[in-house]
Design a protein around this motif. Sequence first.
Motif, PDB file in Angstrom:
ATOM      1  N   GLU A  38       5.340  12.138   0.595  1.00  0.00           N
ATOM      2  CA  GLU A  38       6.246  11.242  -0.115  1.00  0.00           C
ATOM      3  C   GLU A  38       5.728  10.929  -1.516  1.00  0.00           C
ATOM      4  OE1 GLU A  38       9.217  10.426   0.791  1.00  0.00           O
ATOM      5  OE2 GLU A  38       9.027  11.442   2.724  1.00  0.00           O
ATOM      6  N   GLN A  39       4.413  10.779  -1.641  1.00  0.00           N
ATOM      7  CA  GLN A  39       3.826  10.520  -2.954  1.00  0.00           C
ATOM      8  C   GLN A  39       4.046  11.707  -3.883  1.00  0.00           C
ATOM      9  OE1 GLN A  39      -0.443  10.049  -2.945  1.00  0.00           O
ATOM     10  NE2 GLN A  39      -0.529   9.366  -5.071  1.00  0.00           N
ATOM     11  N   SER A  40       3.891  12.906  -3.352  1.00  0.00           N
ATOM     12  CA  SER A  40       4.115  14.106  -4.150  1.00  0.00           C
ATOM     13  C   SER A  40       5.546  14.160  -4.654  1.00  0.00           C
ATOM     14  CB  SER A  40       3.797  15.355  -3.323  1.00  0.00           C
ATOM     15  OG  SER A  40       2.430  15.425  -3.006  1.00  0.00           O
ATOM     16  N   ASN A  41       6.473  13.806  -3.786  1.00  0.00           N
ATOM     17  CA  ASN A  41       7.869  13.832  -4.183  1.00  0.00           C
ATOM     18  C   ASN A  41       8.179  12.774  -5.243  1.00  0.00           C
ATOM     19  OD1 ASN A  41      10.639  14.797  -3.844  1.00  0.00           O
ATOM     20  ND2 ASN A  41      11.031  12.782  -2.959  1.00  0.00           N
ATOM     21  N   SER A  42       7.639  11.586  -5.058  1.00  0.00           N
ATOM     22  CA  SER A  42       7.931  10.506  -5.997  1.00  0.00           C
ATOM     23  C   SER A  42       7.325  10.766  -7.370  1.00  0.00           C
ATOM     24  CB  SER A  42       7.430   9.165  -5.448  1.00  0.00           C
ATOM     25  OG  SER A  42       6.018   9.173  -5.303  1.00  0.00           O
ATOM     26  N   THR A  43       6.193  11.462  -7.404  1.00  0.00           N
ATOM     27  CA  THR A  43       5.547  11.768  -8.682  1.00  0.00           C
ATOM     28  C   THR A  43       5.991  13.106  -9.247  1.00  0.00           C
ATOM     29  OG1 THR A  43       3.657  12.820  -7.580  1.00  0.00           O
ATOM     30  CG2 THR A  43       3.488  10.445  -8.053  1.00  0.00           C
ATOM     31  N   GLY A  44       6.661  13.908  -8.412  1.00  0.00           N
ATOM     32  CA  GLY A  44       7.069  15.242  -8.838  1.00  0.00           C
ATOM     33  C   GLY A  44       5.911  16.219  -8.914  1.00  0.00           C
ATOM     34  N   TYR A  77      13.425  17.777  -0.461  1.00  0.00           N
ATOM     35  CA  TYR A  77      12.829  17.228  -1.675  1.00  0.00           C
ATOM     36  C   TYR A  77      13.309  18.044  -2.870  1.00  0.00           C
ATOM     37  CZ  TYR A  77       9.722  14.873   1.606  1.00  0.00           C
ATOM     38  OH  TYR A  77       9.225  14.105   2.638  1.00  0.00           O
ATOM     39  N   GLN A  78      13.609  17.376  -3.951  1.00  0.00           N
ATOM     40  CA  GLN A  78      14.211  18.037  -5.107  1.00  0.00           C
ATOM     41  C   GLN A  78      13.183  18.508  -6.129  1.00  0.00           C
ATOM     42  OE1 GLN A  78      17.532  18.631  -4.997  1.00  0.00           O
ATOM     43  NE2 GLN A  78      17.408  17.647  -2.982  1.00  0.00           N
ATOM     44  N   ASN A  79      11.914  18.119  -5.945  1.00  0.00           N
ATOM     45  CA  ASN A  79      10.905  18.392  -6.970  1.00  0.00           C
ATOM     46  C   ASN A  79       9.975  19.550  -6.643  1.00  0.00           C
ATOM     47  OD1 ASN A  79      11.759  16.189  -8.587  1.00  0.00           O
ATOM     48  ND2 ASN A  79      10.629  14.777  -7.267  1.00  0.00           N
TER      49      ASN A  79
END
Length: 272
Positions: free
Chosen positions: A158-164, A203-205
Motif C-alpha cells: 500500500e505504501q508503494s502504491n501511495s508513493t508511486g 494498482y495504477q502506479n
Amino acid sequence: MIITSSERASADKLTALFLKHKAHLAYANTGIDNSYSGWVSDFRLSDDAGNRIRLDLRDDQDLFLLFVLAIVWSRTGPWENSAFFVAQLKTLQKHDPLYWSAKSNCDSECAQRHLAAAEAVTRLTGYASRKKVSYRADIYNSIHILASRWPQIRAVLEQSNSTGDFHLFMEYMRGIEGLGVGSKKMLIKIPLILRELRCQGIYQNILGEHCCVPDARVVDAAKELHIKLPIATTYTGLKASSAKIYQLFGDLYDLPLFAYPDLVKAEASTQL
C-alpha cells in the motif's frame, strides 16, 4: 537500453506467432486488444462442479494466493505444479493467511502433499500437465514465512502504491529470507506479483518495466532467438532484464518468450 534491429525483428516475429497460437495455450489469457489479462485471471482449470478457477486480487485471501503462486513457481519443476497447487487451495478454501501462519497446519499440509497432488490432478479439469504434478516439501515453510509477514507485506504494498514507488515493495520482498529454497530470498518471481496486480488494474502506479519474469524458460528462449537479456542473478540485473523484455513485448510481458517452446511445437504441427 539498446534494442538492436535483429532483436526487434525477432520479438515482432515471436509476438505474431504467439498471437496466432494463443488459443491453444493454457496460460495465454489475452483481451480483445491482445494485451495480457494475467495468469490468475483464469487458470483454465475447473473444479469438480465445473466452476472455472480464478483469483480476484481485490480480495485479500486471493491476493495471498498470488504470492503463494510466486513462491511455488520459484522452485524447479514444471509450471503446472504451481498452477495446480494454487488452484487446489482456492477450491478447498485454504487461502487464509491465518491458516498458514500456524506451523502445525503447514506441517500437516506438507505431510499430505503427495496425496494432495494426486487429488488435484483428479479433481481439477481443463488441461493435462506435461509432467507428473508434485508439491515440493520445502514450499510449506516458505508459505508459513509469507503468512507470518503478511500484514507487513500488505502495508509495504500500500505504501508503494501511495508513493508511486514500487521499488519499495520489490526491495522489501527481496529482503525476506526463506521465501526461496531453504533460507534463500525470492528474486526472479517478484515481477510476477506486480504483473498480475497490474493486469487486474488493482494498482495504477505499477510500471510495465517491473513486471516481466526472466526465469530459466524465458532466458533459454531469448538465447535461441539471439535476444541478449541482462543476467538476472541480482536485484539490479532483474530490473534491467525485466525492463528489456517489456521494451520488446509491451503488455504481453514475458509471455511470448515463455511460450516459445510451445509455439515451436504448435507451428510445426500446422506444417504437417
